[in-house]
Motif scaffolding. Structure first.
Motif, PDB file in Angstrom:
ATOM      1  N   ASP A  99      10.150  82.517-153.824  1.00 32.08           N
ATOM      2  CA  ASP A  99      10.568  81.207-152.982  1.00 32.08           C
ATOM      3  C   ASP A  99      10.125  80.091-153.504  1.00 32.08           C
ATOM      4  O   ASP A  99       9.538  79.811-154.871  1.00 32.08           O
ATOM      5  CB  ASP A  99       9.126  81.005-151.941  1.00 32.08           C
ATOM      6  CG  ASP A  99       9.291  80.797-150.707  1.00 32.08           C
ATOM      7  OD1 ASP A  99       9.976  79.783-151.104  1.00 32.08           O
ATOM      8  OD2 ASP A  99       9.469  81.033-149.538  1.00 32.08           O
TER       9      ASP A  99
ATOM     10  N   GLY B 140       9.225  86.150-153.563  1.00 26.50           N
ATOM     11  CA  GLY B 140       9.133  85.884-152.382  1.00 26.50           C
ATOM     12  C   GLY B 140      10.074  87.677-151.593  1.00 26.50           C
ATOM     13  O   GLY B 140       9.518  88.300-151.558  1.00 26.50           O
ATOM     14  N   ASP B 141      10.085  86.803-150.091  1.00 27.65           N
ATOM     15  CA  ASP B 141      10.612  88.439-149.480  1.00 27.65           C
ATOM     16  C   ASP B 141      11.626  88.669-150.051  1.00 27.65           C
ATOM     17  O   ASP B 141      12.376  88.122-150.181  1.00 27.65           O
ATOM     18  CB  ASP B 141      10.295  87.584-148.284  1.00 27.65           C
ATOM     19  CG  ASP B 141      11.001  88.032-146.698  1.00 27.65           C
ATOM     20  OD1 ASP B 141       9.914  88.223-145.988  1.00 27.65           O
ATOM     21  OD2 ASP B 141      11.659  88.344-146.607  1.00 27.65           O
ATOM     22  N   ALA B 142      11.243  90.320-149.194  1.00 26.81           N
ATOM     23  CA  ALA B 142      12.408  91.118-149.466  1.00 26.81           C
ATOM     24  C   ALA B 142      13.729  90.504-148.812  1.00 26.81           C
ATOM     25  O   ALA B 142      14.937  90.427-149.899  1.00 26.81           O
ATOM     26  CB  ALA B 142      11.985  92.394-149.841  1.00 26.81           C
TER      27      ALA B 142
ATOM     28  N   GLN C 268      15.867  84.751-143.053  1.00 30.38           N
ATOM     29  CA  GLN C 268      15.384  84.256-141.374  1.00 30.38           C
ATOM     30  C   GLN C 268      16.156  83.127-141.300  1.00 30.38           C
ATOM     31  O   GLN C 268      15.975  82.362-141.857  1.00 30.38           O
ATOM     32  CB  GLN C 268      14.202  84.429-140.897  1.00 30.38           C
ATOM     33  CG  GLN C 268      13.074  85.582-141.576  1.00 30.38           C
ATOM     34  CD  GLN C 268      11.737  85.147-141.502  1.00 30.38           C
ATOM     35  OE1 GLN C 268      11.293  84.440-141.755  1.00 30.38           O
ATOM     36  NE2 GLN C 268      10.904  86.401-141.197  1.00 30.38           N
TER      37      GLN C 268
ATOM     38  N   GLY D  59      15.047  87.666-149.148  1.00 28.25           N
ATOM     39  CA  GLY D  59      15.996  86.967-149.753  1.00 28.25           C
ATOM     40  C   GLY D  59      17.012  86.932-149.996  1.00 28.25           C
ATOM     41  O   GLY D  59      17.238  88.638-150.623  1.00 28.25           O
TER      42      GLY D  59
ATOM     43  N   THR E 299      13.599  83.672-147.013  1.00 28.58           N
ATOM     44  CA  THR E 299      13.678  84.524-146.333  1.00 28.58           C
ATOM     45  C   THR E 299      14.338  85.639-145.762  1.00 28.58           C
ATOM     46  O   THR E 299      14.293  86.714-145.052  1.00 28.58           O
ATOM     47  CB  THR E 299      12.572  84.431-145.272  1.00 28.58           C
ATOM     48  OG1 THR E 299      13.068  83.686-144.325  1.00 28.58           O
ATOM     49  CG2 THR E 299      11.182  83.532-146.283  1.00 28.58           C
TER      50      THR E 299
END
Length: 511
Positions: free
Chosen positions: A327, A371-373, A45, A375, A43
């Motif tokens: 992910d 998955g999240d952009a 994050q 990543g 992610t």
């Protein structure tokens, strides 16, 4: 399984907001206040922060190990083995917790994380039987009424410095054997994914390991240099890049320590014309792109011999195009790279290969990940017509990039591999037993696979390469691991009996 891997830590050893140190059986926040981010690679994050040890923090862990050593050394093998078996059982029953932590901080898919735990547990199980391997020898009446026996004794506090790519397995190559032999341990994990080490520390406490026998300091070069120079640390085990491995070896050795420093790799997979090409293509995919290529045993150079190259490359390309990158918790085949900086570095190598004239057959820079952009994505990349002077071949890339270096003959393939400065792992695919036997004899590499693309030895053998892939003489785990974490001692004994009498000033002789 607890859905929050930070809450799943054994013994409550892992805080959700700050990954601390583990010293003398308890958490230690650190004195300097320095921290670094721990990121979810899928992610982008920041999950939490990790405390970075100052010299005082590292010395506190060394002091705890030093205090704990005499009592642990003198504890019976039976009691030590009981603790090891308890740790093994706890690890087996809670391995999914550890796998979830690895996936959250490293990014590898859950199945791969579980496989990592399983391979590390093999060493734990090997260490459970170490009492047999620690037995010494005995010779009665080596000389008249003189007996000689040998023992292997622990070193004292030892250090383990481990990399990001296997935050559980690589430390488990070392610390189960070190602990079983009677040593105490200070582990310095990678600051990129430190939580697995802290979880293992809590598990050791739950298994009954006395406080101070296993300690964890998170940090950077300050912690590493303190471990390398403090005289109370008797040995250092390291896995990482070759420049750092050489530094660790030279610095630790200069300060009187035993050092086993496992460095980088450029692993080749040679495919002879008689090989099963479907088997070889599957193996190239698995060994080249598993764990996003972030394995020291990953195949990064494919060497087809003779006229099979076009066919083999086509088969690999077809398989690579079907790999789902995303992910690691979503059932994908391959996860992200560990950091944005590392992803960009690997992508730059692909750019350089293309600029040098190599052909990009499968371009991982263009993938649409699941998955999240945010990543750190780079899909499987297959580069053909690579030559040995290109950086995509000469350098250890440590990513999902498979370079195809075509050769005409078996002799050229051998010359290519033996001329490489690394000597970690190599594989040959063939149905010719004579060729395979000749290969395993002639190749100058420490770990060799025949129709096996990732020849990682079982725990009762030893792991390690040749040339610039290893600094020091001892490989990891197996019998070499036992010898590394112990010192030999030979005791010669005479018990006097009534027949003894007189003085003899001559040189003692065996009679």
């Amino acid at each position: 399984m607890n859905s929050d891997p930070t809450a799943a830590a054994a013994g409550g050893a892992l805080a959700p907001d700050l990954v601390q140190h583990w010293v003398d059986g308890a958490l230690r926040a650190g004195v300097g206040g320095r921290t670094a981010p721990v990121t979810n690679p899928a992610t982008g994050q920041v999950l939490r922060r990790v405390a970075l040890a100052d010299q005082e923090d590292t010395e506190a862990a060394i002091s705890a190990a030093d205090r704990a050593f005499p009592k642990w050394r003198d504890l019976s093998l039976t009691r030590r083995t009981e603790v090891l078996f308890s740790f093994r059982e706890l690890l087996n029953s809670r391995k999914h917790e550890l796998a979830a932590i690895i996936t959250s901080e490293h990014g590898k898919v859950l199945d791969d994380a579980l496989g990592e735990v399983a391979r590390g547990q093999e060493v734990v199980e090997f260490a459970c039987g170490l009492a047999h391997l620690l037995k010494g020898g005995f010779s009665e009446n080596a000389s008249t009424r003189v007996d000689v026996h040998s023992v292997r004794q622990p070193l004292g506090p030892v250090a383990v410095i481990s990399p990001f790519n296997f935050p559980a397995m690589v430390p488990m190559w070392f610390f189960p054997i070190a602990i079983a032999c009677g040593n105490t341990v200070v582990l310095k994990p990678s600051e990129k994914d430190p939580s697995a080490a802290l979880w293992l520390a809590g598990l050791w406490k739950e298994a009954g390991l006395p406080d101070g026998v296993f300690n964890v300091v998170n940090g950077d070069r300050i912690a590493v240099d303190t471990l390398l120079t403090d005289p109370r640390i008797k040995s250092v085990s390291f896995v990482g890049s070759t420049p750092v491995a050489q530094y660790v070896y030279e610095t630790g050795s200069a300060h009187g320590k035993r050092v086993q420093a496992l460095g980088g790799a450029k692993n080749h997979m040679i495919v002879l014309p008689d090989a099963d090409l479907d088997l070889a293509a599957d193996a190239a995919i698995n060994a080249g792109f598993g764990s996003a290529g972030e394995r020291c045993m990953a195949i990064s150079a494919l060497v087809p011999v003779g006229g099979i190259a076009d066919d083999l490359v086509a088969r690999i390309a077809d398989r690579a195009a079907k790999i789902v990158t995303g992910d690691g918790t979503l059932g994908c085949d391959m996860g992200p790279l560990v950091t944005r900086e590392h992803r960009d570095r690997v992508s730059d190598y692909v750019d350089a290969g293309e600029a040098s004239g190599a052909r990009i057959v499968v371009d991982g820079r263009l993938i649409d990940p699941r998955g999240d952009a945010g990543g750190f994505w780079l899909g499987p990349t297959l580069i053909d017509h690579v030559t040995p002077d290109m950086s995509v071949y000469t350098d250890e890339i440590f990513g999902p990039v498979l370079s195809v270096v075509r050769v005409d003959t078996y002799e050229e393939a051998i010359e290519l591999v033996n001329g490489n400065p690394y000597g970690n792992g190599v594989a040959i695919f063939t149905n010719d037993g004579g060729a395979a036997r000749r290969f395993q004899n002639e190749i100058e590499v420490g770990m060799v696979g025949v129709n096996v693309p990732i020849p990682v030895p079982m725990a009762y053998y030893s792991f390690g390469g040749w040339k610039n892939s290893l600094f020091g003489d001892a490989h990891a785990h197996g019998t070499e691991g036992i010898q590394f974490f112990t010192r030999g001692k030979v005791i010669t004994t005479r018990w006097l009996d009534p027949s003894h009498a007189g003085i003899d000033l001559g040189f003692p002789q065996n009679r």
